[in-house]
Structures are given as structure tokens and as C-alpha cells.
Motif scaffolding. Sequence first.
Motif, short mmCIF file in Angstrom:
data_model
loop_
_atom_site.label_atom_id
_atom_site.label_comp_id
_atom_site.label_asym_id
_atom_site.label_seq_id
_atom_site.Cartn_x
_atom_site.Cartn_y
_atom_site.Cartn_z
N UNK A 86 0.83 -1.20 0.00
CA UNK A 86 0.00 0.00 0.00
C UNK A 86 0.87 1.26 0.00
N UNK A 87 1.92 1.24 0.82
CA UNK A 87 2.79 2.41 0.91
C UNK A 87 3.50 2.70 -0.41
N UNK A 88 3.92 1.65 -1.11
CA UNK A 88 4.58 1.87 -2.39
C UNK A 88 3.59 2.39 -3.43
N UNK A 89 2.36 1.89 -3.40
CA UNK A 89 1.33 2.43 -4.30
C UNK A 89 1.14 3.92 -4.04
N UNK A 90 1.12 4.31 -2.78
CA UNK A 90 0.96 5.73 -2.45
C UNK A 90 2.13 6.55 -3.00
N UNK A 92 4.08 5.85 -5.62
CA UNK A 92 4.01 5.94 -7.08
C UNK A 92 2.86 6.84 -7.52
N UNK A 93 1.75 6.79 -6.82
CA UNK A 93 0.64 7.69 -7.15
C UNK A 93 1.09 9.15 -7.08
N UNK A 94 1.98 9.43 -6.15
CA UNK A 94 2.50 10.79 -6.01
C UNK A 94 3.56 11.10 -7.06
N UNK A 95 4.37 10.11 -7.42
CA UNK A 95 5.52 10.36 -8.30
C UNK A 95 5.16 10.41 -9.78
N UNK A 96 4.19 9.61 -10.21
CA UNK A 96 3.84 9.56 -11.64
C UNK A 96 3.21 10.88 -12.06
N UNK A 97 3.61 11.43 -13.20
CA UNK A 97 3.08 12.73 -13.64
C UNK A 97 1.56 12.72 -13.76
N UNK A 98 0.97 13.86 -13.42
CA UNK A 98 -0.48 14.03 -13.55
C UNK A 98 -1.08 14.58 -12.27
N UNK A 99 -1.73 15.73 -12.39
CA UNK A 99 -2.34 16.38 -11.22
C UNK A 99 -3.77 15.90 -11.06
N UNK A 100 -3.91 14.63 -10.73
CA UNK A 100 -5.23 14.04 -10.51
C UNK A 100 -5.06 12.82 -9.61
N UNK A 101 -6.16 12.35 -9.05
CA UNK A 101 -6.11 11.18 -8.18
C UNK A 101 -5.68 9.95 -8.99
N UNK A 102 -4.80 9.16 -8.41
CA UNK A 102 -4.30 7.97 -9.09
C UNK A 102 -4.41 6.74 -8.20
N UNK A 103 -4.38 5.58 -8.83
CA UNK A 103 -4.28 4.31 -8.13
C UNK A 103 -3.28 3.42 -8.87
N UNK A 104 -2.80 2.39 -8.19
CA UNK A 104 -1.71 1.55 -8.70
C UNK A 104 -2.01 0.09 -8.46
N UNK A 105 -1.53 -0.77 -9.37
CA UNK A 105 -1.46 -2.20 -9.12
C UNK A 105 -0.02 -2.65 -9.35
N UNK A 106 0.36 -3.74 -8.69
CA UNK A 106 1.69 -4.30 -8.88
C UNK A 106 1.62 -5.67 -9.52
N UNK A 107 2.52 -5.88 -10.48
CA UNK A 107 2.68 -7.19 -11.13
C UNK A 107 4.17 -7.51 -11.09
N UNK A 108 4.64 -8.38 -11.95
CA UNK A 108 6.01 -8.87 -11.80
C UNK A 108 6.94 -8.45 -12.93
N UNK A 303 10.24 -7.69 -3.73
CA UNK A 303 10.32 -6.64 -4.73
C UNK A 303 9.82 -5.31 -4.22
N UNK A 304 8.75 -5.34 -3.44
CA UNK A 304 8.21 -4.11 -2.86
C UNK A 304 9.25 -3.43 -1.97
N UNK A 305 9.89 -4.22 -1.11
CA UNK A 305 10.91 -3.66 -0.21
C UNK A 305 12.05 -3.05 -1.01
N UNK A 306 12.50 -3.76 -2.05
CA UNK A 306 13.57 -3.23 -2.90
C UNK A 306 13.15 -1.92 -3.54
N UNK A 307 11.92 -1.84 -4.03
CA UNK A 307 11.46 -0.64 -4.71
C UNK A 307 11.42 0.56 -3.78
N UNK A 308 11.00 0.36 -2.54
CA UNK A 308 11.04 1.46 -1.58
C UNK A 308 12.46 2.00 -1.44
N UNK A 309 13.43 1.09 -1.34
CA UNK A 309 14.82 1.52 -1.21
C UNK A 309 15.30 2.24 -2.46
#
Length: 426
Positions: A86-90, A92-108, A303-309
Motif C-alpha cells: 500500500x505504501x509503495x502504491x501511495x 508511485x501515485x505521487x511520483x507519476x506525472x499528472x495532477x489528478x487522483x491515481x491508483x496503482x497495481x503491482x505485477x512482476x 520486490x516491494x521492499x527493494x522498490x522502496x529503497x
Amino acid sequence: MSNSAIEARRAAAVSRGVGVATQIYADRAQNAELWDAEGKRYIDFAAGIAVVNTGHRHPRVIAAVQAQLERFTHTCHQVVPYENYVALAERLNEAVPGDFAKKTIFVTTGAEATENAVKIARAATGRSAVIAFAGGFHGRTFMGMSMTGKVAPYKVGFGPMMPEVYHIPFPVELHGVTAEASLAALDRLFKADVDPSRVAAFIIEPIQGEGGFYEAPRAFMAALRALADQHGILLIADEVQTGFARTGRMFAMERAGVVADITTMAKGLGGGFPIAAVTGRAEIMDAPGVGGLGGTYGGNPIGIAAAHAVLDVIAEEGLCARAEQLGARLKQRLQSLTADVPEIADIRGPGFMNAVEFTLPGTKTPAPDFTNRVRARALEKGLILLNCGVYGNVIRFLSPLTISDETFSEALDILEDSLRECAAEA
């Protein structure tokens, strides 16, 4: 054990469909350096194809993974979810360009990301067609292959591609394709082959990766965005190779001057650990029904832990600015060689997503043989390079952004020597 002995075993045990760019076998790696099974050292200007932007085994990434290993390694997020997903989705929602509400899914994988982007676009629009670009690369699954704009080696022998996928030329003025010509081809496509009201999405790499590191002109991206809005078509930015500081921005779309409705990413996100993501407008991402998205390993906690780092390292070490510095030094060195290496036709790329294209001197004829000689000569001297492009006549430069100044200077010297030697022999 020798590289040749392992290569003989590989040839006997592994499908020949899995091609390899070198016959050196990795034993260990650190930051931008790699040692093979025979103990020879190499400077890595491939980075696992833009995966280890933060370097091989960055201490922050390794520490994050080790900490996660002490807690749990897999539950399947759809069965027992976990907070760091959940924290990583938050983030990425902030980092990806676009001034609008976003949501994220993770795959491999990146291919899964582009597949899911199409699924989401179809669910959101109720339409089925997808328009992609010649030279683009979007993965090796059937939808990924279908959207990829290059036949060999990706589509050869695999039978019919997925229906309702169309291609138009990508604007590359070096090869006589202007932005106006690409837009005219799109207009003809709408008149001859597919009603725009049936098109769910455009999918485009802001800078083509496998296709040759060609950057889409800002005016073209603005026109594509306008056409998408006019016809109710979603714009998917494939940032699998361009993301995470590689271009001097967190995402290449920041350079394009427009925003996408859906962004796909992988490679550099995990710092060497498998993880991919799709981020988009919240209402679009919520279009599929509950259970329509997911996967057993999607958003694996390692992978999630690595991405946070990785995100922490990019911010704390200023890797976007570092990419700009490295790219400027590389392009300056290449530019200084143009008089002595007449095969150099173009030097390009923002940040440290750079490429040099070779043609036969005095012509526009691609020179793949020269390109391969340069790559092979550099490898002999200890520098790992990759080629790309529809004609195989482009060398792309993708070293870790964390490469030391000393190692980078050494790599530039090897590159210069290899180019000069091959040009003299030609």
C-alpha cells in the motif's frame, strides 16, 4: 570454471530461443562493475537493460531486502495483504506525472504491466482496439508481441498476433519520418482501418528503447494527447525502460510536456528484483471488477521492499541530476570523435538514456556490422555494451547512474579506443 565450459552446457540445456548478448558468465557484481566466472572484470554499460539504475547490489536495496526476508517472503497480496504494498502504491501515485487522483497495481514484469494496462483501458472505455508504433517494444507475451513494432526476432514463428492492434510510424526525422507524417498515417488509419470510437488506447514509449532510443517530439506528444482527448481514447505511456531517473527525470513523460492516463513501469523500479507496476487515473484503474486484476507473485514483498529503497536512493543521491551529468559527458566524448569516426550518424538521448547510431560513411545506410564490431571490441577490452534499433545499428548506453567518476572515465576511454580502432580498420 571457464566461460566456454558453461556456454557448452547452456547450449545443451537451454532453449536456443533464449538469446544471449555475450558469452561471459557473471560471478559477482558491485555498482557498475561485474566479474565473470574466470575472474575478469567488466564495466557494465547494460545494467541488466536499464534495471540496476541504482547499481548492482546497492547497500540500501540489499539492506531492505534482508530486512524483509526476516519477516516474510510471500503471502500473495490477494490472500493476505501487507502494508508496504500500500505504501509503495501511495508513493508511485505521487511520483507519476499528472495532477489528478491515481491508483496503482503491482505485477512482476514489464510485459505484465503493458498487458494489464490494455485490460484496464478496455474495461474503462468499453472499446477493444489499441494503436501502437513501429519500432516500439512492449513485451513478449502475445499482447506484448502484438503491440511490439518489430517482427524479428520477437514475432517470427509464433503465428497470428492478437486482433485489433494497429501500428503507425514513430516519428524519427533521421529516417525521414516527421511528426506530421506520423499524424497523417494515424489519420489514414482512422479513415481506412479502424473507427476511432473503437480505439481503447494509444500506447507509446516516450523514448523508444529496443527501437533505437528515439525520443518522441514534444509537439507530436501534444498532438497525440489532443487526439486522445478528442476521441475519448486513453494514452498509455510505457515507461518500463525510461523510468526511475534514467532520462534525468523520474519519468520521461515529464520531458514530453503532457501526461498519460496510464503509466506502465518495471526494470529500474526494483533495483534488480522483479517488480512492475501500472499507475493511472483513479477512476480508470477502478474500472475492472473486483478480482479482475492481480497475480500470484504480483507485488511480491521482496520486490516491494527493494522498490522502496530504490526510490529513497534516487532522491537522496540525486540520481536525476547525476543522469544529466553522465549523459552530457558521454555525448561530449562521442561528439569529439565524429571527425575520426565517420560512421557516427547521430548522438542522442536525454539524461543518461543515450545512444549512438552508425551508418556507412557518406550515406544513410545502416551499418550493423560496424556496430557489432564496436560492441565486440569494447567487450574484449572490458566494457559491456548493448545494441538496439530496427536495423541493429545503434549502441545504447545504460550504465548504473551510481557509477563512480573514475569507472566512468575508464569506460569512456575504452569506448573511444574501440571506436577509433574499428573506424581505422573499416
